[in-house]
Design a protein around this motif. Structure first.
Motif, PDB file in Angstrom:
ATOM      1  N   SER A  93      26.104  39.817  48.713  1.00 35.44           N
ATOM      2  CA  SER A  93      26.908  39.010  47.788  1.00 35.44           C
ATOM      3  C   SER A  93      26.018  38.235  46.811  1.00 35.44           C
ATOM      4  O   SER A  93      26.389  38.012  45.665  1.00 35.44           O
ATOM      5  CB  SER A  93      27.830  38.056  48.546  1.00 35.44           C
ATOM      6  OG  SER A  93      27.065  37.144  49.312  1.00 35.44           O
ATOM      7  N   VAL A  96      25.060  40.650  44.113  1.00 31.72           N
ATOM      8  CA  VAL A  96      26.183  40.843  43.181  1.00 31.72           C
ATOM      9  C   VAL A  96      26.177  39.726  42.136  1.00 31.72           C
ATOM     10  O   VAL A  96      26.342  39.976  40.937  1.00 31.72           O
ATOM     11  CB  VAL A  96      27.533  40.897  43.930  1.00 31.72           C
ATOM     12  CG1 VAL A  96      28.700  40.808  42.971  1.00 31.72           C
ATOM     13  CG2 VAL A  96      27.627  42.160  44.772  1.00 31.72           C
ATOM     14  N   GLN A  97      25.980  38.488  42.583  1.00 34.64           N
ATOM     15  CA  GLN A  97      25.951  37.361  41.648  1.00 34.64           C
ATOM     16  C   GLN A  97      24.784  37.488  40.666  1.00 34.64           C
ATOM     17  O   GLN A  97      24.928  37.226  39.476  1.00 34.64           O
ATOM     18  CB  GLN A  97      25.875  36.029  42.407  1.00 34.64           C
ATOM     19  CG  GLN A  97      27.108  35.720  43.233  1.00 34.64           C
ATOM     20  CD  GLN A  97      28.397  35.757  42.427  1.00 34.64           C
ATOM     21  OE1 GLN A  97      28.450  35.292  41.295  1.00 34.64           O
ATOM     22  NE2 GLN A  97      29.441  36.349  43.002  1.00 34.64           N
ATOM     23  N   LYS A 100      25.669  40.099  38.080  1.00 30.81           N
ATOM     24  CA  LYS A 100      26.620  39.582  37.089  1.00 30.81           C
ATOM     25  C   LYS A 100      25.899  38.737  36.037  1.00 30.81           C
ATOM     26  O   LYS A 100      26.175  38.843  34.849  1.00 30.81           O
ATOM     27  CB  LYS A 100      27.695  38.727  37.775  1.00 30.81           C
ATOM     28  CG  LYS A 100      28.922  39.490  38.151  1.00 30.81           C
ATOM     29  CD  LYS A 100      30.000  38.692  38.844  1.00 30.81           C
ATOM     30  CE  LYS A 100      30.180  37.268  38.454  1.00 30.81           C
ATOM     31  NZ  LYS A 100      31.272  36.607  39.183  1.00 30.81           N
ATOM     32  N   HIS A 110      30.994  44.069  32.576  1.00 30.42           N
ATOM     33  CA  HIS A 110      30.818  42.647  32.903  1.00 30.42           C
ATOM     34  C   HIS A 110      32.176  41.962  32.997  1.00 30.42           C
ATOM     35  O   HIS A 110      32.429  41.187  33.918  1.00 30.42           O
ATOM     36  CB  HIS A 110      29.933  41.944  31.867  1.00 30.42           C
ATOM     37  CG  HIS A 110      29.687  40.519  32.224  1.00 30.42           C
ATOM     38  ND1 HIS A 110      30.478  39.494  31.757  1.00 30.42           N
ATOM     39  CD2 HIS A 110      28.768  39.951  33.044  1.00 30.42           C
ATOM     40  CE1 HIS A 110      30.043  38.352  32.251  1.00 30.42           C
ATOM     41  NE2 HIS A 110      29.008  38.604  33.037  1.00 30.42           N
ATOM     42  N   LEU A 113      33.703  42.703  36.221  1.00 34.77           N
ATOM     43  CA  LEU A 113      33.091  41.952  37.320  1.00 34.77           C
ATOM     44  C   LEU A 113      33.562  40.504  37.352  1.00 34.77           C
ATOM     45  O   LEU A 113      33.713  39.918  38.431  1.00 34.77           O
ATOM     46  CB  LEU A 113      31.560  41.989  37.212  1.00 34.77           C
ATOM     47  CG  LEU A 113      30.886  43.343  37.378  1.00 34.77           C
ATOM     48  CD1 LEU A 113      29.382  43.215  37.195  1.00 34.77           C
ATOM     49  CD2 LEU A 113      31.208  43.943  38.738  1.00 34.77           C
ATOM     50  N   VAL A 114      33.800  39.929  36.193  1.00 32.29           N
ATOM     51  CA  VAL A 114      34.274  38.543  36.139  1.00 32.29           C
ATOM     52  C   VAL A 114      35.718  38.460  36.631  1.00 32.29           C
ATOM     53  O   VAL A 114      36.074  37.572  37.404  1.00 32.29           O
ATOM     54  CB  VAL A 114      34.145  37.979  34.707  1.00 32.29           C
ATOM     55  CG1 VAL A 114      34.836  36.634  34.586  1.00 32.29           C
ATOM     56  CG2 VAL A 114      32.666  37.849  34.334  1.00 32.29           C
ATOM     57  N   ASN A 116      37.348  40.580  38.611  1.00 30.34           N
ATOM     58  CA  ASN A 116      37.471  40.926  40.033  1.00 30.34           C
ATOM     59  C   ASN A 116      36.075  41.210  40.585  1.00 30.34           C
ATOM     60  O   ASN A 116      35.613  42.345  40.546  1.00 30.34           O
ATOM     61  CB  ASN A 116      38.389  42.135  40.196  1.00 30.34           C
ATOM     62  CG  ASN A 116      38.644  42.471  41.649  1.00 30.34           C
ATOM     63  OD1 ASN A 116      38.347  41.696  42.545  1.00 30.34           O
ATOM     64  ND2 ASN A 116      39.196  43.647  41.874  1.00 30.34           N
ATOM     65  N   THR A 117      35.429  40.172  41.100  1.00 27.22           N
ATOM     66  CA  THR A 117      34.059  40.299  41.583  1.00 27.22           C
ATOM     67  C   THR A 117      34.023  41.053  42.904  1.00 27.22           C
ATOM     68  O   THR A 117      34.712  40.676  43.854  1.00 27.22           O
ATOM     69  CB  THR A 117      33.417  38.910  41.771  1.00 27.22           C
ATOM     70  OG1 THR A 117      33.471  38.213  40.528  1.00 27.22           O
ATOM     71  CG2 THR A 117      31.978  39.018  42.226  1.00 27.22           C
ATOM     72  N   LEU A 124      30.124  47.247  44.085  1.00 26.26           N
ATOM     73  CA  LEU A 124      29.703  47.148  42.692  1.00 26.26           C
ATOM     74  C   LEU A 124      29.224  48.512  42.191  1.00 26.26           C
ATOM     75  O   LEU A 124      29.611  48.948  41.100  1.00 26.26           O
ATOM     76  CB  LEU A 124      28.595  46.109  42.550  1.00 26.26           C
ATOM     77  CG  LEU A 124      28.160  45.792  41.118  1.00 26.26           C
ATOM     78  CD1 LEU A 124      27.835  44.316  40.988  1.00 26.26           C
ATOM     79  CD2 LEU A 124      26.964  46.615  40.706  1.00 26.26           C
TER      80      LEU A 124
END
Length: 161
Positions: A93, A96-97, A100, A110, A113-114, A116-117, A124
């Motif tokens: 996780s 993932v951050q 992003k 992008h 991802l914002v 629905n992360t 991902l």
């Protein structure tokens, strides 16, 4: 092999089966009688290839990455995953951050991802596959359009002549 760790001749005979390419050539070029135990072989191997070891990276290396505007998603994803593989104990996780933050903010991926992360890098990567295909399709269409445009210009020049 784990059951026969004390059996040097057996380990020595099986070891080459795990080698390929330059490492196998190195092994084949060892002088006869230069290895008297598996520990000796191990030490020679380590001294030969230790310089090739890539240093581990820390989590900061993920957070300092940036996707350049001109880079395609596939290229950036490959580079990000390579660096992530060198980070010791990187929680998915957190990766993932970092991804992003590193992404070009003007891309549809992008935005996805914002909105629905994903929880993991596996999620991902799966989602990214669709966007990679979309980018490839757009690039192919742009090439076709460019070729058609060039052909039309060529035909126009011929008509003008």
């Amino acid at each position: 092999m784990a059951l026969n760790m004390e059996n040097d001749p057996l380990i020595y005979k099986c070891f080459p089966t795990s080698l390929t390419g330059p490492a196998l050539n190195w092994f084949r070029n060892l002088a006869r009688g230069s290895v008297d135990s598996f520990r000796s072989l191990y030490n020679k191997f380590i001294s030969q290839y230790y310089r090739n070891k890539r240093p581990a990276k820390d989590i900061l290396s993920l957070f300092t990455m940036k996707q350049h505007d001109s880079k395609r998603l596939q290229a950036f994803l490959t580079r990000f995953n390579l660096v992530k593989s060198m980070v010791i104990e990187c929680h998915s996780s957190t990766a993932v951050q970092a991804f992003k933050l590193a992404m070009n903010w003007e891309t549809p991926f992008h935005t996805s991802l914002v909105v629905n992360t994903p929880n993991t890098m596996d999620e991902l990567n799966e989602r990214a596959d669709g966007f990679v295909r979309l980018e490839e399709n757009e690039a192919a269409n742009a090439r076709k359009t460019s070729i058609i445009s060039m052909e039309e210009k060529s035909k126009t020049k011929i008509r003008q002549k």
